[in-house]
Design a protein around this motif. Structure first.
Motif, short mmCIF file in Angstrom:
data_model
loop_
_atom_site.label_atom_id
_atom_site.label_comp_id
_atom_site.label_asym_id
_atom_site.label_seq_id
_atom_site.Cartn_x
_atom_site.Cartn_y
_atom_site.Cartn_z
N GLN A 359 -7.17 0.38 2.58
CA GLN A 359 -7.34 1.33 1.47
C GLN A 359 -6.14 1.29 0.52
OE1 GLN A 359 -10.12 3.30 1.07
NE2 GLN A 359 -10.98 2.23 2.84
N ALA A 360 -5.36 0.22 0.56
CA ALA A 360 -4.06 0.18 -0.09
C ALA A 360 -4.11 0.49 -1.58
CB ALA A 360 -3.43 -1.20 0.13
N GLU A 361 -4.95 -0.19 -2.31
CA GLU A 361 -4.96 -0.03 -3.76
C GLU A 361 -5.27 1.41 -4.15
OE1 GLU A 361 -6.99 -2.08 -7.75
OE2 GLU A 361 -7.49 -2.78 -5.72
N TRP A 362 -6.26 1.99 -3.48
CA TRP A 362 -6.64 3.38 -3.79
C TRP A 362 -5.52 4.34 -3.45
CZ3 TRP A 362 -7.03 7.55 -0.43
CH2 TRP A 362 -7.54 8.72 -1.00
N VAL A 364 -2.27 3.87 -3.30
CA VAL A 364 -1.14 3.79 -4.22
C VAL A 364 -1.49 4.43 -5.56
CG1 VAL A 364 0.38 2.23 -5.51
CG2 VAL A 364 -0.14 1.78 -3.10
N LYS A 365 -2.68 4.15 -6.06
CA LYS A 365 -3.09 4.73 -7.35
C LYS A 365 -3.29 6.24 -7.26
CE LYS A 365 -5.21 0.62 -9.42
NZ LYS A 365 -6.45 0.00 -9.93
N THR A 372 3.96 7.35 -1.88
CA THR A 372 4.03 5.88 -1.79
C THR A 372 5.30 5.45 -1.07
OG1 THR A 372 2.78 5.66 -3.85
CG2 THR A 372 4.04 3.75 -3.12
N ASN A 388 -1.22 -6.14 1.13
CA ASN A 388 -2.04 -5.41 0.17
C ASN A 388 -1.33 -4.17 -0.36
OD1 ASN A 388 -4.10 -7.26 0.55
ND2 ASN A 388 -5.18 -5.99 2.05
N ASN A 391 1.79 -5.19 -2.48
CA ASN A 391 1.34 -5.77 -3.76
C ASN A 391 0.84 -4.68 -4.70
OD1 ASN A 391 1.95 -8.37 -3.01
ND2 ASN A 391 -0.13 -8.88 -2.35
N ALA A 392 0.15 -3.69 -4.12
CA ALA A 392 -0.33 -2.57 -4.94
C ALA A 392 0.84 -1.78 -5.53
CB ALA A 392 -1.22 -1.65 -4.11
N ASP A 395 2.24 -3.78 -8.40
CA ASP A 395 1.34 -3.69 -9.56
C ASP A 395 1.56 -2.38 -10.33
OD1 ASP A 395 0.24 -6.13 -8.97
OD2 ASP A 395 -1.51 -5.30 -7.93
N GLN A 396 1.94 -1.34 -9.63
CA GLN A 396 2.15 -0.02 -10.25
C GLN A 396 3.65 0.27 -10.45
OE1 GLN A 396 -0.41 2.08 -11.19
NE2 GLN A 396 -1.79 0.42 -10.59
#
Length: 598
Positions: A359-362, A364-365, A372, A388, A391-392, A395-396
């Protein structure tokens, strides 16, 4: 609905309902109910009757009306093992209104105004109906006001209301306000973070030893949990209250629901109060709490165990079994707190951290810089690779660094470096915000960030130049001079200075201001720091070929202690530094020889 002596919420006669209203308004145990006909089902719900189901005459009205108030409470609550009726009270009797319908109507109006967030109108209503307000009306009013964030605590109407409420409670006691009403009042004070004189009067009343005993023994689990939460929110230790909870730990954990148990655990941990019986009781109910609680409740309990450094293998095993559900259902804050708890207690949890990675991307966002950072720290602390997730973060990166504080940024940087993960976006963002991060950050945050740059071999001229500009402040803030306070020593700031020196040396960056400042504080750094910090600082001076007479003279003076305390790594590093700078240190090397002979 549970059957109670032949009555059910939907079949009670009108006459019985009127009698119930009268009892509610004239006994202490139900003082905080918001009363209108639709609330009979609440009154008779399983959660409000589970401590009374063995009492076959709870609604025998003729018998109830013939008992004293303490006897009524004892009969209705089935608490013979807890509660001992007190003798006749010499306290003044509170005024009682015979206009029951009027009091119910006032309560309806308070609730309606509260839903509309019209706090001032509630206070105006109080001024108009002051002579009619009873304990239920007071409790309902403060509960509704406590839910409204826009309340102006300096408003004269609010201050008058609080003064009157505190006076009533002090004058007429817990029998008038009721345990539930008092719990709701304290909960409202906690929500408002209210510490006015009148609020303190109420809190002092509630935390007195004789009141606490009755409060705990007569109260229900929800009221006690809300009160514990409020005390923690207000940073009030309340030893009488929490000791009494600890004495009733087994009952409270079994009686309460998951939210109540978790909130009480959170309160103990927030106030740093050890409660072995309470946490042991949770551990015995571990599977129930992990399955019945939602993600936030489980996270609060996990955080409490970790904050108090209490091992709870059954509880954390139960979390691990529910990992996928907890991560998917929880928000980023709950996930971060639970991850932090696993890492703090050094518990491997592959299911839980794999679920985070999925669920990494979600996460972090959805999260903020603090959640985080805490999650990243947990991965790094447990040495778990999570491409993942990291990297997320990268990206942020720009948003996380700009929105976060220096400590969150430093912790995230430390995590990248600890796991040896390159993060060009993240470290570039730090470099762009270098001046602000160093000036606003603590020495610890600065040192950890510097260490991360050096560990990953990343050049950061802006960041290290800013450290050099702030060198004197950083070193002084990291010392134990009396004017700086003993707290800085306990926080290990000598280690922070050493880590920063190591980072400069690792990246081969000259920093005369910084290293001169260290040499000026040499005596303190060597005497107060541990041997590893001293050795690392010595290594940094030597690596950069910087003479530091004060620093190395202090090492020589403290040679015997240094060598005895030194780790196997520290002695060679210090010896190498002395040799590299061609410094004679007979005391140091003699101490090394003596140590070798032993």
């Amino acid at each position: 609905m549970r059957d109670l002596n032949g009555f059910r919420g939907g079949t009670a006669s009108s006459a019985a309902k009127l009698w119930l209203i009268y009892i509610i308004l004239t006994t202490s145990t139900t003082a905080a109910f918001v009363l209108h006909p639709s609330h009979f089902t609440t009154l008779l719900s399983p959660s409000n009757t589970r401590r009374t189901h063995n009492n076959n005459c709870i609604f025998n009205l003729q018998l109830r009306l013939g008992l004293s108030r303490n006897q009524q409470h004892q009969a209705s609550s089935n608490q013979d093992r807890y509660y001992k009726p007190q003798g006749p009270s010499s306290a003044p009797k509170p005024p009682r209104s015979k206009n029951v319908a009027k009091m119910i109507e006032i309560n309806k109006m308070i609730v309606a105004l509260g839903k509309q967030r019209r706090w001032k109108d509630i206070l105006i209503l109080y001024q108009q109906e002051k002579t009619t307000f009873n304990n239920v009306n007071f409790a309902t009013a403060i509960t509704q006001i406590g839910r409204i964030r826009s309340v102006q605590k300096s408003d004269p109407l609010f201050q008058t209301f609080m003064d009157d409420l505190s006076s009533r409670i002090e004058d007429y006691g817990i029998e008038w306000m009721g345990t539930r009403g008092l719990a709701n009042t304290i909960h409202a004070l906690g929500k408002m973070k209210l510490k006015s004189i009148s609020a303190r009067k109420i809190l002092n009343f509630a935390t007195s030893s004789n009141i606490c005993k009755d409060f705990i023994l007569q109260g229900n689990s929800q009221g006690l949990a809300n009160t514990a939460w409020a005390f923690a929110k207000l940073d009030i230790k309340a030893p009488n209250f929490f000791n009494a909870i600890e004495e009733q730990a087994e009952w409270l954990v079994k009686e309460g629901n998951a939210q109540e148990v978790a909130n009480t655990a959170w309160a103990f941990a927030k106030l740093d109060i050890k409660a072995p019986d309470f946490f042991n009781a949770i551990e015995l109910q571990a599977e129930w709490l992990a399955k019945e609680g939602n993600a936030q409740e489980v996270a609060n309990a996990a955080w409490a165990f970790a904050k108090l450094d209490i091992k709870a293998p059954d509880f954390f095993h139960a979390i691990e079994e529910q990992a996928e559900w907890l991560v998917k259902e929880g928000d980023s804050q709950a996930t971060a707190n639970t991850a932090w708890a696993f890492a703090k207690l050094d518990i491997k949890a592959p299911n839980f951290f794999n679920a985070i990675e999925e669920q990494a991307e979600w996460l972090v966002k959805d999260g903020n810089s603090q959640t985080t950072a805490n999650t990243a720290w947990a991965f790094a602390k447990l040495d778990i690779k999570a491409p993942n997730f990291f990297n997320a973060i990268d990206d942020q990166a720009e948003w996380l660094v700009k929105e976060g504080d220096s400590q969150a940024t430093a912790n995230t940087a430390w995590a990248f470096a600890k796991l040896d993960i390159k993060a060009p976006n993240f470290f570039n963002a730090i470099e762009e915000q270098a001046e602000w991060l160093v000036k606003e950050g603590s020495p610890q945050a600065t040192a950890n960030t510097a260490w991360a740059f050096a560990k990953l071999d990343i050049k950061a001229p802006n960041f290290f130049n800013t450290i050099e500009d702030q060198a004197e402040w950083l070193v002084k803030e990291g010392n134990a001079q009396e004017e700086q306070g003993k707290w800085l020593v306990k926080e290990g700031n000598a280690q922070e200075v050493a880590n920063t020196a190591w980072a400069f040396a690792k990246l081969d960056i000259k920093a005369p201001n910084f290293f001169n400042a260290i040499d000026d504080q040499a005596e303190w750094l060597v005497k107060e720091g541990d041997s590893q910090a001293t050795a690392n600082t010595a290594w940094a001076f030597a690596k950069l070929d910087i003479k530091a007479p004060n620093f190395f003279n202090t090492i020589e003076e403290q040679a015997e202690w240094q060598v005895k305390e030194d780790s196997l790594q520290a002695i060679p590093n210090t010896a190498w530094a002395l040799a590299k700078l061609d410094i004679k240190a007979p005391n140091f090397f003699s101490a090394v020889d003596e140590q070798d002979d032993e």
